[in-house]
Design an enzyme around this catalytic site. Sequence first.
Site, PDB file in Angstrom:
ATOM      1  N   ALA A 321      42.893  58.035  27.754  1.00  0.00           N
ATOM      2  CA  ALA A 321      42.123  58.746  28.767  1.00  0.00           C
ATOM      3  C   ALA A 321      40.896  57.947  29.186  1.00  0.00           C
ATOM      4  O   ALA A 321      40.472  57.987  30.348  1.00  0.00           O
ATOM      5  CB  ALA A 321      41.701  60.109  28.229  1.00  0.00           C
ATOM      6  N   ASP A 367      28.870  19.825  53.580  1.00  0.00           N
ATOM      7  CA  ASP A 367      29.039  18.435  53.982  1.00  0.00           C
ATOM      8  C   ASP A 367      28.793  18.354  55.489  1.00  0.00           C
ATOM      9  O   ASP A 367      28.779  19.375  56.179  1.00  0.00           O
ATOM     10  CB  ASP A 367      30.458  17.988  53.627  1.00  0.00           C
ATOM     11  CG  ASP A 367      30.679  16.509  53.890  1.00  0.00           C
ATOM     12  OD1 ASP A 367      29.710  15.738  53.800  1.00  0.00           O
ATOM     13  OD2 ASP A 367      31.821  16.135  54.189  1.00  0.00           O
ATOM     14  N   ASP A 684      35.156  17.872  52.690  1.00  0.00           N
ATOM     15  CA  ASP A 684      36.504  17.456  53.067  1.00  0.00           C
ATOM     16  C   ASP A 684      36.904  16.122  52.450  1.00  0.00           C
ATOM     17  O   ASP A 684      38.045  15.695  52.592  1.00  0.00           O
ATOM     18  CB  ASP A 684      36.623  17.352  54.589  1.00  0.00           C
ATOM     19  CG  ASP A 684      35.696  16.290  55.181  1.00  0.00           C
ATOM     20  OD1 ASP A 684      34.833  15.768  54.440  1.00  0.00           O
ATOM     21  OD2 ASP A 684      35.815  15.992  56.384  1.00  0.00           O
ATOM     22  N   ASP A 688      33.631  14.815  47.619  1.00  0.00           N
ATOM     23  CA  ASP A 688      33.205  16.216  47.506  1.00  0.00           C
ATOM     24  C   ASP A 688      33.913  16.952  46.368  1.00  0.00           C
ATOM     25  O   ASP A 688      33.503  18.060  46.004  1.00  0.00           O
ATOM     26  CB  ASP A 688      33.499  16.963  48.816  1.00  0.00           C
ATOM     27  CG  ASP A 688      32.726  16.391  49.989  1.00  0.00           C
ATOM     28  OD1 ASP A 688      31.531  16.097  49.805  1.00  0.00           O
ATOM     29  OD2 ASP A 688      33.310  16.233  51.076  1.00  0.00           O
ATOM     30  N   ASN A 750      38.450  58.938  34.731  1.00  0.00           N
ATOM     31  CA  ASN A 750      38.438  58.742  33.279  1.00  0.00           C
ATOM     32  C   ASN A 750      37.401  59.645  32.614  1.00  0.00           C
ATOM     33  O   ASN A 750      37.636  60.194  31.522  1.00  0.00           O
ATOM     34  CB  ASN A 750      38.153  57.280  32.941  1.00  0.00           C
ATOM     35  CG  ASN A 750      39.273  56.353  33.388  1.00  0.00           C
ATOM     36  OD1 ASN A 750      39.043  55.412  34.143  1.00  0.00           O
ATOM     37  ND2 ASN A 750      40.495  56.612  32.944  1.00  0.00           N
ATOM     38  N   GLU A 753      38.925  63.053  32.479  1.00  0.00           N
ATOM     39  CA  GLU A 753      39.932  63.134  31.417  1.00  0.00           C
ATOM     40  C   GLU A 753      39.269  63.211  30.043  1.00  0.00           C
ATOM     41  O   GLU A 753      39.760  63.898  29.130  1.00  0.00           O
ATOM     42  CB  GLU A 753      40.861  61.919  31.509  1.00  0.00           C
ATOM     43  CG  GLU A 753      41.737  61.923  32.762  1.00  0.00           C
ATOM     44  CD  GLU A 753      42.346  60.563  33.063  1.00  0.00           C
ATOM     45  OE1 GLU A 753      43.215  60.487  33.946  1.00  0.00           O
ATOM     46  OE2 GLU A 753      41.946  59.566  32.421  1.00  0.00           O
TER      47      GLU A 753
END
Length: 962
Positions: A321, A367, A684, A688, A750, A753
Amino acid sequence: MIRRVEGRIMDAQQQIASQQGNSGRHHRGHDSASEGAASERWTETAYLLSADEVLERLESSATGLSAEEAQRRAQEFGPNAIISLERDNAFLRYLNQFKDWLIILLLACAAVTAYLGDWNTSIVLLVLVGINTVIGFTQEQRARHTMKSLEDLVKPSAEVLRDGKLLEIESASIVPGDVVRLAEGDFVPADVRIIEAQALSTNEFALTGESEPSRKHTHAIKHEVPLGDRFNLAFAGTTVAQGEGLGVAIDTGMRMELGRIASLSESAVPTPSPLQRETTRIAQVVGTLVVGLTAIVLALGVWANMPFREALLFAVGMACALVPQGLPAEVNTALAQASSTLARKNALVKRLTSVETLGATAVICTDKTGTLTKNEMTVEELLIGLTPATVTGTGYAPEGELVDDEGRTLAPEATPRILLECGVLASNAKLLPPDAEHADWWILGDPTEGALLTLAAKGGIDLDALQREQQEIRELPFDSVRQRMTSIRLDARGKYRAWVKGNPERVLERAVSILDGEAVRPLTDEDRAHILGIVREREQRALRNLALAVRDLDREDARAENEGPMIIEQGLTFLGVASMIDPVRDEVPSAIAATLGAHIRINIITGDSALTASAIARSAGLVDEQNGELRTVTTAQLQQLTDAQVLELALAGGVVFSRVSPEDKLRIVNLIKGSGTVVAVTGDGINDAPALRSASIGVAMGRSGTDVAKQSADLILLDDSFASLVRAIREGRRIYANIAKGVLSCLTTNAAELVVNLVSLALAAVAGVPVALNVLQILAIDLLGEILPIAALGSDPEEGETMRRAPRDRRARILNRRTLLDVGLSGTVMGVLALAGYLLTYRMHGVDPAGLAATDTSAQLASTVTYVTILVTQFVNIIHRRSVHGAFSRIQLRNRWFWLAVLVATVLMLAIVYVPFIGEFFGTAPLGLEEWGLVLIAAAVMLAARYVIAWLPAVRGEREAA
C-alpha cells in the site's frame, strides 16, 4: 603533387642503400627516441622544432621508413587506433535498472508473498518489476557509443612512403616516423608534422572550433602556442581542405590529440539528473517508511493475537500500500511522451531523464562554429572598386542579391562581371547542390573559396560555363609570405590573364590601377589608404577580407615556367574586396532572446579567436540590457584565473571564452556543475565530446555535428537550430510540472491506502472486522486504475508563461513541507471517505462485520465499495491537480488523451467489479445503485475538500511559488 613525389622517389632510390647500411644505428637511435615518446606526446613539442629536427629525432627521413623498421615500430607502439577503456554491455545496463529503490522494495514484497504462498500477488509484483525495468532499459537503449565513433574517424587507408615507394596501407598500420601523403579531400590518418606543403590547408573546426581552414606551413614555431595555432601540424580526424603535402607521423593511436580527447570523454562521468535525484529521494523516504511501518504493523498484528503468517501477510500488504508501484512506469512514460514530442520538433532525446533536466537548465555553454553559426563562410559585404555594397543570403545556397548602401538592388551592369569571375577563377573549390548525403548546398574544398563561388552564383554567373571557357595554364599557390594566390588562364578568345586573390594589403602593394565604375584608372595613395581603412573597419567586425585583382599577360609570360610570382603578380588592376564571415543562423537571435527572457545565462566557449567569437556573440544578441556588457576571456587569461573566479564569470553569463582547449571547456563545465547548477553544453566537434558527456545535459548538432559529438550528447538537434534547444527547454519545464502532478497524485493514493489499512488493522485487532482492501485490490488501484490517467498528465499543455519564469531552484523538491501537507490531508480525506463507504455498506445491508470472513459476500461487497471509492476520488484528485485553478479550468479540455485514459481506467474498474471471473481473482462483488450513491457522494466531498486544501495558506504558498 604526384609528379613531385615521383621525382623525389627517384632521387631517394640513390639514398636507400646507404640508409640500409646504417640500419643498426637507426634501430638503436630509435630506442632512445621511443623512450622519449613514451614520456611525452610529440604533438606538444614537434611544432617547436624544424622539420629536419623532427625527422632526425624520429629516426626517419623524407623518403620514409623501411618496411622492416615500420614492422618493428608497429610492435612497439601498437595499432593506430582508438582503444576504448570500457565496453558497452547491454545486459549490465539492464541490470542497472534494478538499482532503483522502488524496484528493490517491490522485489522484496514479491519474495515475501511467494514465501507465504500468495502466488497471485507475487506474480503481479514480478510482472510490475519487469514492466518498469523494460521501460527504463528500452528508453535508454540509444546509449553512448563515443569510442566507436572515435574509432570510425581513423579512416581505413592512407598513402605513406616506405622504402622510398608510395604505398597505400591501412591507417591502423601507420607508426611514428611514417611519412604520409596528404591531398585535397583526404582524412588525416594520424597527428603529423608537416614537412612539405603546397597551398595546404585543413578543416579543423571539429577539433579546435576554428571556422576558417587552417593554412599549413613547414617552418618551426618559436614559442609555445595553443593547439589551433600550431600551423605546422595536422591532426587525425580532420580533413584536407585544399592543396597537398607531406607530413611525418609524430603521434598515433591513443597518443594522438583524438586519443587524448577519447580519454577525457571516458573520464567524464555523467551525473544523475535532478529528476533522478528526486525520485531516488522519494524512494528512500518511502522505503524508510515501508520498513518502519511494516515492522510496527507486524508487531501490532502479533500483539492482537493474529497468526504470525497472517500478520506477516498483512504487513506485506501494508508495504504494498505504501510503495507507489506505478511511479517508475508513470515517470518513464511521461518522459517517453515528451521525447516523442521533442522528436517531432527536431530534438532527439537519447537519455530519457534528459527531457526533465532541460527544464532545470540555468546556464548554457554553447559552441560557436556550427552551433550559433552555419559553419558556411558567406560574403556579406563587397568593395566594388571604391564603392561599398552588401550581399544578402547566408550559407552556400546561391540565393540572394547585391544591394547598395541604401538597400537598393544593384543592377547587373553596376557590378562588374570581372569582379565576380575573379573570385571563381582564382579558386579551386566546387559548389554543389543538395544530394542524398547533404540536405543543403555544400562545398568541396576551401570554405573561403566556396563563399566566392556562391557570391558569383548570386550575381548570375554560370560557374560551370565559366570554368569551361577559362582553361587553367598554371597556378601560383598561396604561401604565408606572399599571402596571394594566382591562377593563370587562357580564355576562348586566346587571351591570357592572371586572376589574383589574397590579403588586401599584399594585393594593393602589387596593384597600379583600379577598376572605378566602368573605367580603369591609376591607383593613388589616397585610394590605397581609403581601401585599407574600410578593410580594417571590417576586420574589427570579424570579417575576413580577400582582395581581387587581374592582370593581362602575353603568351610568353603566361607559359614561361621560370616566371614566378615576382614577375606575374605585378602591375595588377585592383577590382575590389570580398568580406566574409561564418554567419549567425537566422533563428539564433530570437532564440537567444527567449533564453535570456527565461533567466537562463549563456556563455560561448570556442576554439576560435576572441575577435571573431565576440562579433558573433553581438550579432546573435548575447549582449542586451538584461545581460549587461560582453566579456571575453582568452585561454591565456583563463589559465591565470582561479576556479572561484572562473565560476563567478560563468554563472554571471555573457562571457566569451576563446581559444579554449577541450580540457579548458571541461574545467568550466565541471565547475558550473559542481556548484549545483544545471548546465547545458552545446557543440558539434570532436573537441566538444568531453564537455558534452560531462554536462548536466549535452546537446549536439545533428546535421553539422561529428559522430563523436552526437554519440557523447544526451540530446541531438536534428536541424542544428538553437531555436530547437529553446523549444526543448520549454518542453522540459512543462514535463517537470506534469511529472510533479503525477507524483503527488500517486502518493495521495498511497496515503489513502495507508489510512485504510491502519484503521483496518485496528478494527481487525479490536473487533475482528475483515480488512477493507486486499493486496490485489491495492495493486489494481495503482496499476490498472490510476496509472493511465497519471501517465496521460505528461501530455498536458503548459499553463502560464513557462519561459518567463526563472529556472527552478536546484534545491526545490517535489516533496517538501507544503506538498507533504497537501498529500497527507488529501490522502486522509480520501481514506476516510473510503472507510466511511466500507462501514456504511455493512450498515445499509444490516450486516455486523465483526467476525466475518474476508471471503463472505458482504465483506467482498464492502471491500469493493472501498476499492471503487478510492479510485473514483483519485480521479477527482488528479483532475483537480491538473491546473492551479482547479477542476473547472480551461486546461481540462486541452488534453484528449487524459480523458481517454480516464475512460479506459473506468472500463477496467467496471470489469473488475462486474466480470465474474475477474471479480473472483480480485475478491470483488457487483455494486448496486445504493453503493454507487455512496461512491458519488464521496467524489463530491473529495472535490470540495481539494478546493479547501488547495487554498489553505500552508499549501497555497507552494502553488504560488511554483
